[in-house]
Design an enzyme around this catalytic site. Structure first.
Site, short mmCIF file in Angstrom:
data_model
loop_
_atom_site.label_atom_id
_atom_site.label_comp_id
_atom_site.label_asym_id
_atom_site.label_seq_id
_atom_site.Cartn_x
_atom_site.Cartn_y
_atom_site.Cartn_z
N ASN A 1 0.73 -1.18 0.03
CA ASN A 1 -0.12 -0.12 -0.12
C ASN A 1 1.06 1.24 0.13
O ASN A 1 2.13 1.25 0.32
CB ASN A 1 -0.95 -0.17 1.20
CG ASN A 1 -0.48 0.30 2.39
OD1 ASN A 1 0.39 1.39 2.69
ND2 ASN A 1 -0.60 -0.55 3.47
N ASN B 1 -7.83 -7.70 9.72
CA ASN B 1 -7.88 -8.27 8.56
C ASN B 1 -8.17 -9.66 8.29
O ASN B 1 -8.21 -10.65 7.66
CB ASN B 1 -6.60 -7.93 7.71
CG ASN B 1 -6.25 -6.36 7.40
OD1 ASN B 1 -5.51 -6.11 7.75
ND2 ASN B 1 -7.50 -5.78 6.84
N ARG C 1 0.58 -11.86 2.45
CA ARG C 1 -0.17 -11.97 3.75
C ARG C 1 -1.00 -13.30 3.91
O ARG C 1 -1.42 -13.36 4.94
CB ARG C 1 -1.02 -10.81 3.91
CG ARG C 1 -0.42 -9.36 4.24
CD ARG C 1 -1.11 -8.29 4.74
NE ARG C 1 -1.72 -8.70 6.04
CZ ARG C 1 -2.51 -7.77 6.88
NH1 ARG C 1 -2.97 -6.74 6.42
NH2 ARG C 1 -2.86 -8.21 7.95
N ARG D 1 -8.90 -3.71 -2.04
CA ARG D 1 -8.40 -4.86 -1.38
C ARG D 1 -9.65 -6.21 -1.62
O ARG D 1 -9.18 -7.32 -1.89
CB ARG D 1 -7.94 -5.01 0.04
CG ARG D 1 -6.68 -3.97 0.13
CD ARG D 1 -5.53 -4.81 -0.50
NE ARG D 1 -4.27 -3.84 -0.10
CZ ARG D 1 -3.63 -4.16 1.07
NH1 ARG D 1 -4.05 -4.97 1.99
NH2 ARG D 1 -2.42 -3.43 1.13
N HIS E 1 -8.71 0.43 2.65
CA HIS E 1 -9.71 -0.53 3.25
C HIS E 1 -10.75 0.63 3.96
O HIS E 1 -10.27 1.76 4.25
CB HIS E 1 -8.99 -1.06 4.40
CG HIS E 1 -8.48 -2.22 4.34
ND1 HIS E 1 -7.10 -2.64 5.12
CD2 HIS E 1 -8.62 -3.48 3.61
CE1 HIS E 1 -6.66 -3.69 4.71
NE2 HIS E 1 -7.44 -4.26 3.82
N ASP F 1 -11.89 0.72 6.76
CA ASP F 1 -11.52 1.22 7.99
C ASP F 1 -10.48 2.36 7.98
O ASP F 1 -10.23 2.80 8.94
CB ASP F 1 -11.31 0.11 9.00
CG ASP F 1 -9.97 -0.64 8.60
OD1 ASP F 1 -9.23 -0.23 7.76
OD2 ASP F 1 -9.48 -1.61 9.51
N CYS G 1 -7.05 -1.15 12.64
CA CYS G 1 -6.37 -1.96 12.21
C CYS G 1 -5.82 -3.08 13.03
O CYS G 1 -5.74 -4.16 12.64
CB CYS G 1 -5.27 -1.68 11.18
SG CYS G 1 -5.77 -0.41 9.95
N1 ARG Z 1 0.34 -3.31 6.05
C1 ARG Z 1 -0.96 -3.94 6.16
C2 ARG Z 1 -1.56 -3.93 4.62
O1 ARG Z 1 -1.39 -3.27 3.71
C3 ARG Z 1 -1.59 -2.95 6.56
C4 ARG Z 1 -3.25 -3.26 6.99
C5 ARG Z 1 -3.96 -2.32 7.83
N2 ARG Z 1 -5.33 -3.13 8.26
C6 ARG Z 1 -6.39 -2.35 8.06
N3 ARG Z 1 -7.44 -3.12 8.41
N4 ARG Z 1 -6.63 -1.33 7.49
O2 ARG Z 1 -2.23 -4.95 4.49
#
Ligand code: ARG
Length: 264
Positions: free
Chosen positions: A21, A70, A89, A136, A165, A167, A258
Site C-alpha cells: 500500500n 484483517n 499476507r 483489496r 480499506h 476502516d 487495524c
Molecule cells: N500493511 C498492512 C497491509 O497493507 C496494513 C493493514 C491495515 N489493516 C487495516 N485493517 N486497514 O495489508
C-alpha cells in the site's frame, strides 16, 4: 450486556518488509521498541475503556499479522476468514483460522477467487453487512458474505489506493453518527450509507492521520494521534475521546482500528 472482547496480535516481528500500500515505503525502518510500547499503550487504553483483550501469538514470517482487523469477519460464533489480495499476507489465513478454531468459533472459508480482507473492509451492523470493495476486497466476496450470514449488503466502492480499506476512511460511532473521508469514496456523499448513519466528513488533514481508524469501545473512541481535528467533534457528540499514538504502525498503513478486531 457482556463485556466487549477484542483480539490483537503482539508486534514482536512487526516491520515494513514489502510494500503493498502507498504508506509502506520499502527500506523504512521501524523502531521496534517504540512500536511495542505503542501497542501496549493501545492495549491498556482499550482495557481501561472496559474491553477484555485476547492476543494471537505473533509469527516471524508475517510482520502484518499484527493487523488483526484483517483476519476475517465475525458474526456471533461464525467466522469467515480473509482471502488476502497479496501473497505476502496469505499465510496469515491459516494462523487466524487456527486461533478461531482453538477458541471455539465455527470457521469457514469463502471461495478463494473472491478476495476479502476482513474487518478492514466489512462489518456486521444490525441486519446489514456494511462494506467496501475495489482495492483489496472484491464486490463478489461481500455479496457472498451477506448471503451466507443472511444480511442485507450495503456496500460502496473505494476510490484511492491510499485509503485501501473501509476502516482507513470510515468509522461508525455508538452515537449513531459516523466519521468518513469523502474523497476516499467513488460516491463522495456516501449516499447508500445515509439511511444507516448520520455522516460527518473529516478533513484531508485528519484523513492523512488515519483519524477514521479509531477504535470504539463502549462510549470511548481511541484515536491514533493527538493532532486530529475530529477529536473535538467526537467530544461534542458526548463521547469520550482518547489518544493512543501508533505512529510506528502508520509506516505500514495501519492505525488503531487495524490493530484490533471486536470478537462480539
Ligand atoms: N500493511 C498492512 C497491509 O497493507 C496494513 C493493514 C491495515 N489493516 C487495516 N485493517 N486497514 O495489508
Amino acid at each position: 450486556m457482556s463485556q466487549t472482547q477484542i483480539l490483537m496480535s503482539s508486534p514482536e516481528y512487526f516491520k515494513v518488509e514489502y510494500s503493498i500500500n502507498p504508506w509502506m515505503v520499502s527500506g523504512t525502518q521501524v523502531d521496534l521498541e517504540l512500536a511495542k510500547h505503542q501497542w501496549e499503550n493501545l492495549k491498556s487504553t482499550i482495557e481501561n475503556a472496559g474491553a477484555e483483550v485476547k492476543v494471537v501469538p505473533p509469527n516471524e514470517n508475517y510482520p502484518d499479522l499484527v493487523f488483526t482487523a484483517n483476519s476475517g469477519i465475525i458474526n456471533k460464533n461464525d467466522v469467515l476468514i480473509a482471502n488476502f489480495r497479496f501473497e505476502e499476507r496469505r499465510g496469515e489465513e491459516e494462523l487466524y483460522s487456527n486461533w478461531f478454531k482453538d477458541n471455539g468459533y465455527n470457521v469457514s472459508r469463502i471461495p478463494s477467487e473472491f478476495k476479502f480482507e476482513g474487518r478492514g473492509d466489512a462489518f456486521v451492523h444490525g441486519d446489514y453487512l456494511v462494506g467496501s470493495y475495489g482495492i483489496r476486497s472484491d464486490k463478489d466476496a461481500l455479496l457472498y458474505i451477506a448471503d451466507t450470514f443472511e444480511l442485507e449488503p450495503v456496500i460502496v466502492e473505494l476510490a484511492q489506493e491510499k485509503f485501501y480499506h473501509l476502516d482507513t476512511c470510515f468509522q461508525n460511532l455508538p452515537s449513531g453518527d459516523a466519521i468518513f473521508y469523502p474523497d476516499a469514496f467513488v460516491d463522495k456523499s456516501l449516499s447508500s450509507f445515509q439511511s444507516l448513519f448520520n455522516l460527518i466528513p473529516v478533513t484531508e488533514h485528519d484523513a492523512n492521520k488515519l483519524a477514521c481508524n479509531a477504535v470504539v469501545v463502549n462510549n470511548t473512541v481511541i484515536f491514533p494521534s493527538e493532532d486530529i481535528e475530529a477529536i473535538r467533534t467526537i467530544e461534542k457528540l458526548g463521547l469520550q475521546a482518547e489518544v493512543a499514538d501508533v505512529s510506528e504502525f502508520l509506516k505500514s498503513g495501519g492505525a488503531c482500528q487495524c490493530l484490533v478486531i471486536a470478537l462480539n
